[in-house]
Design a protein around this motif. Structure first.
Motif, short mmCIF file in Angstrom:
data_model
loop_
_atom_site.label_atom_id
_atom_site.label_comp_id
_atom_site.label_asym_id
_atom_site.label_seq_id
_atom_site.Cartn_x
_atom_site.Cartn_y
_atom_site.Cartn_z
N LEU A 40 -6.15 -3.40 -1.07
CA LEU A 40 -6.18 -3.12 -2.50
C LEU A 40 -4.75 -2.83 -2.94
O LEU A 40 -4.18 -1.80 -2.57
N TYR A 41 -4.20 -3.74 -3.70
CA TYR A 41 -2.84 -3.57 -4.20
C TYR A 41 -2.89 -2.86 -5.55
O TYR A 41 -3.57 -3.34 -6.47
N LEU A 42 -2.17 -1.77 -5.67
CA LEU A 42 -2.03 -1.12 -6.98
C LEU A 42 -0.87 -1.80 -7.68
O LEU A 42 0.29 -1.62 -7.32
N LEU A 43 -1.20 -2.58 -8.68
CA LEU A 43 -0.19 -3.45 -9.29
C LEU A 43 0.75 -2.68 -10.20
O LEU A 43 1.85 -3.13 -10.48
N ASP A 44 0.31 -1.54 -10.68
CA ASP A 44 1.20 -0.64 -11.42
C ASP A 44 0.81 0.78 -10.98
O ASP A 44 1.05 1.13 -9.84
N ALA A 45 0.19 1.55 -11.84
CA ALA A 45 -0.37 2.85 -11.45
C ALA A 45 0.58 3.64 -10.56
O ALA A 45 0.24 4.05 -9.44
N MET A 46 1.75 3.91 -11.06
CA MET A 46 2.78 4.60 -10.27
C MET A 46 2.28 5.94 -9.75
O MET A 46 1.70 6.72 -10.49
N LEU A 48 -0.12 6.69 -7.69
CA LEU A 48 -1.57 6.91 -7.64
C LEU A 48 -2.20 6.58 -6.29
O LEU A 48 -3.38 6.82 -6.09
N VAL A 52 -6.02 7.52 -5.12
CA VAL A 52 -7.03 6.48 -4.93
C VAL A 52 -7.57 6.52 -3.50
O VAL A 52 -8.79 6.43 -3.28
N MET A 79 6.27 10.95 -7.55
CA MET A 79 5.82 10.84 -8.93
C MET A 79 4.50 11.57 -9.15
O MET A 79 4.12 11.83 -10.29
N ASN A 80 3.78 11.86 -8.09
CA ASN A 80 2.47 12.51 -8.20
C ASN A 80 2.24 13.38 -6.97
O ASN A 80 1.28 13.18 -6.22
N PRO A 175 -6.04 -8.07 -11.94
CA PRO A 175 -6.54 -6.87 -11.26
C PRO A 175 -8.06 -6.82 -11.17
O PRO A 175 -8.60 -6.25 -10.22
N VAL A 176 -8.76 -7.42 -12.13
CA VAL A 176 -10.23 -7.42 -12.08
C VAL A 176 -10.71 -8.27 -10.90
O VAL A 176 -11.56 -7.85 -10.11
N HIS A 178 -8.92 -9.16 -8.32
CA HIS A 178 -8.44 -8.55 -7.08
C HIS A 178 -9.30 -7.35 -6.67
O HIS A 178 -9.70 -7.21 -5.52
N GLY A 179 -9.59 -6.49 -7.65
CA GLY A 179 -10.42 -5.32 -7.36
C GLY A 179 -11.81 -5.71 -6.90
O GLY A 179 -12.38 -5.08 -6.01
#
Lengths: 192, 183
Positions: A40-46, A48, A52, A79-80, A175-176, A178-179
């Motif tokens: 599962l690649y997080l394409l943005d969601a810095m 996170l 996840v 960042m988190n 992303p849809v 891919h998810g």
């Protein structure tokens, strides 16, 4: 060790486990090694990826899928950082965090991160994650083997060289779609 | 009579959350919804809710609860609306972008009865921020009977599952008939 070498070690150890990868260059390099349905690649969601991964670890607990593996970077974790606190608070035994720490924001012109002065492994220890320090691919492979056979929550602190692998293609994916690929892969195994 | 109305709203919202049988409930604190959070923790202790836990910031909750649907599960986030400023990138580029259903139940700040002199700066634009990001917003306030609060929360949860996206319920607790109602 280069990041892509570390990623190859993770790929070798996780053919049948869900792997959540932080955004940008890390996800791109992971996909370049092998673009598998369990990724599962997080394409943005810095920042996170750990959140996840912790949520997924909760969601698969008690199923036939024994681990949730997170590939995070030092810049993204910074960042988190509360995500590590929550992972330590919830203590999912099936969570494996692999921190690829190169001390820079490699996807954004290699600007230095706090990790050049702060030891993120010590921070992980302070929030009750089980920390393994690794310096090379052999140690990383051994650490992964241990985390996949002994209960966590694990935090593998892997030191890597700054820089990105040249010639890696962008991940120009929906992303849809891919998810859903990831969800289908996971759902087939949850009750196997 | 009016003093119990806020309690009734809390009770109905909590009952609706329990009725949705979420696999996890993440919360960020707020005084006005503390009875809902406390009630959720009590429900967990009684076995009526599976897992109720704190997060340090709202964006964390989007990642944690947003991951559940990959495994066929569903979660709820309890927070206050000023936290959408913290959560917006995670909410949009993860939960919304990957079509991950989750329910966010948030009390409003910055309106009637507010004591903080600047929180309206984030809370007032929240509905427009969310709608402009294609996040559905349903609202309840003192004009809705308590059972309508519960029905809205319950159906918003179903709507999230039905439409494969995050859905929000904004709850305004101000009530001129209830001096104990907190903004």
């Amino acid at each position: 060790m280069k990041r892509i070498e570390a990623l190859r070690a993770v790929v070798d150890a996780t053919s049948d486990l869900p792997v959540i990868a932080t955004c940008a260059a890390t996800s791109r390099e992971l996909a370049s090694i092998e673009d598998r349905d369990n990724h599962l690649y997080l394409l943005d969601a810095m920042g996170l990826a750990v959140s996840v991964g912790t949520g997924l670890a909760q969601a698969i607990e008690g199923s036939a899928v024994l681990r949730a593996v997170v590939i995070e970077g030092d810049g993204s974790l910074l960042m988190n950082p509360g995500a590590a606190l929550t992972a330590g608070y919830l203590r999912p035994e099936n969570l494996v965090i692999v921190l690829l720490d190169n001390g820079v924001y490699a996807s954004t012109a290699s600007i230095p991160t706090h990790a050049q002065q702060l030891d993120l492994g010590r921070i992980a220890e302070a929030v009750d994650l089980k920390v393994l320090q690794v310096q090379n691919t052999e140690e990383l492979a051994l650490a992964l083997r241990q985390t996949l056979s002994e209960n966590g929550p694990w935090f593998i602190h892997a030191r890597t060289e700054p820089g990105n692998e040249p010639g890696i293609e962008l991940l120009l994916i929906d992303p849809v779609v891919h998810g859903d690929r990831f969800r289908r892969w996971l759902s087939q195994r949850l009750h196997a | 009579m009016s003093a119990s109305t806020t309690q009734d709203r809390h009770r109905e919202v909590l009952r609706a959350i329990i009725g949705l049988a979420p696999d996890g409930v993440a919360y960020v604190p707020s005084a006005s919804i503390a009875p809902i959070i406390d009630g959720a923790l009590e429900a967990q202790a009684n076995g009526d809710l599976a897992l109720v836990y704190p997060v340090s910031r709202e964006e964390e909750a989007m990642g944690l609860v947003g991951a559940y649907p990959f495994a066929g599960k569903f979660g709820v986030i309890i927070m206050q609306d000023n936290g959408f400023g913290n959560a917006l990138t995670a909410l949009t580029t993860f939960a919304a972008a990957y079509h991950l259903p989750l329910l966010i139940v948030a009390n409003t700040r910055g309106g009637l009865g507010e004591y903080n002199s600047m929180i309206h700066s984030i809370s007032e634009p929240v509905p427009e921020l969310l709608r402009s990001a294609n996040i559905p917003v349903f609202r309840v306030d003192r004009r809705n009977p308590p059972e309508d609060w519960g029905a809205t929360v319950k159906e918003a949860g179903n709507h999230a599952k039905m439409t494969f996206r995050p859905v929000t319920v904004l709850m305004e607790f101000y009530d001129h008939k209830d001096g104990k109602a907190k903004a």
